[in-house]
Write a protein that holds these residues in place. Structure first.
Motif: not given
Ligand code: HEC
Length: 191
Positions: A94-95, A110-111, A116, A119, A121-122, A127, A129-130, A140, A148, A159, A163, A166
């Motif tokens: 799903k991720c 996404g990153p 992670v 690690r 954050r951001a 990448f 980030y927002s 993290w 989160f 952010t 998503f 779960l």
């Molecule tokens: C629809 C797209 C999408 C899905 C699906 C998604 N993510 Fe993300 N995720 C992102 C984006 C875009 C960011 C950057 C967010 C920001 O910069 O605000 C992010 C950021 C993150 C981060 C922060 C990482 C960092 O480098 O700081 C983590 C941890 C993370 N996601 C975990 C997950 C996990 C685990 C799942 C599945 C359960 C998941 N994400 C599902 C798009 C997604």
């Protein structure tokens, strides 16, 4: 025997009225096509909670989303010592729609989530980030991940991660246990 002309006219008349009925009815139906039906022909099935069956990247409604991130993280922290990283790998599908998680791979939507856990954050290079994510600070930790992932928007308003969460705390714990394996030295789960 000669077909009686009167009989013939009667049969022809019957055939004609039948045709008229058919085309007339069709015209009435056609005339109604422009009108919106009173009810949609079908209703979409309600989303169902799947538990780690790898249903792809569908962002499904999380029934537990009403819980605060803190409450949710408490549950996940209690489950983590016995979490199932193998199952978490399936849930990670799903991720995967937005995240790669192999060492050195370019980030996608996404990153990259390799390494992670713990690690900063951001901090994944390359990448964008927002601002909200950049401003939050910190690392993290398992607990931060739990807060989160449970409900990204509730924990970090603004952010970019779209998503919904779960379906269960078990799934959350399992996927975090899987993330912990994605490192040169996997991070041990809390005892
Ligand atoms: C629809 C797209 C999408 C899905 C699906 C998604 N993510 Fe993300 N995720 C992102 C984006 C875009 C960011 C950057 C967010 C920001 O910069 O605000 C992010 C950021 C993150 C981060 C922060 C990482 C960092 O480098 O700081 C983590 C941890 C993370 N996601 C975990 C997950 C996990 C685990 C799942 C599945 C359960 C998941 N994400 C599902 C798009 C997604």
């Amino acid at each position: 025997m000669r077909i009686d002309e009167f009989e013939f006219t009667k049969i022809a008349g019957a055939v004609l009225s039948a045709l008229l009925l058919i085309f007339g009815t069709r015209t009435i139906i056609d005339m109604n096509v422009g009108h919106a039906p009173e009810k949609p022909g079908y209703t979409l099935p309600a989303p169902t909670a799947t538990s780690g069956k790898g249903s792809g990247a569908s962002a499904e409604a999380a029934p537990a989303a009403a819980e605060t991130p803190d409450e949710a993280a408490k549950k996940v922290m209690a489950l983590l010592p016995k979490a199932n990283a193998e199952n978490g790998k399936t849930i990670f599908n799903k991720c995967h729609a937005c995240h790669v998680a192999e060492k050195g791979k370019k980030p996608t939507v996404g990153p990259n989530l390799w390494d992670v856990v713990n690690r900063k954050r951001a901090s994944y290079p390359g990448f964008a980030y927002s601002d909200a994510m950049k401003a939050k600070g910190g690392d993290w930790s398992f607990e931060e991940l739990a807060k989160f992932i449970h409900n990204p928007k509730a924990y970090i308003p603004g952010t970019k991660m779209m998503f919904a969460g779960l379906p269960t705390a078990n799934d959350e714990a399992d996927v975090i246990a899987y993330l912990a394996t994605l490192a040169d030295t996997p991070v041990p789960l809390p005892k």
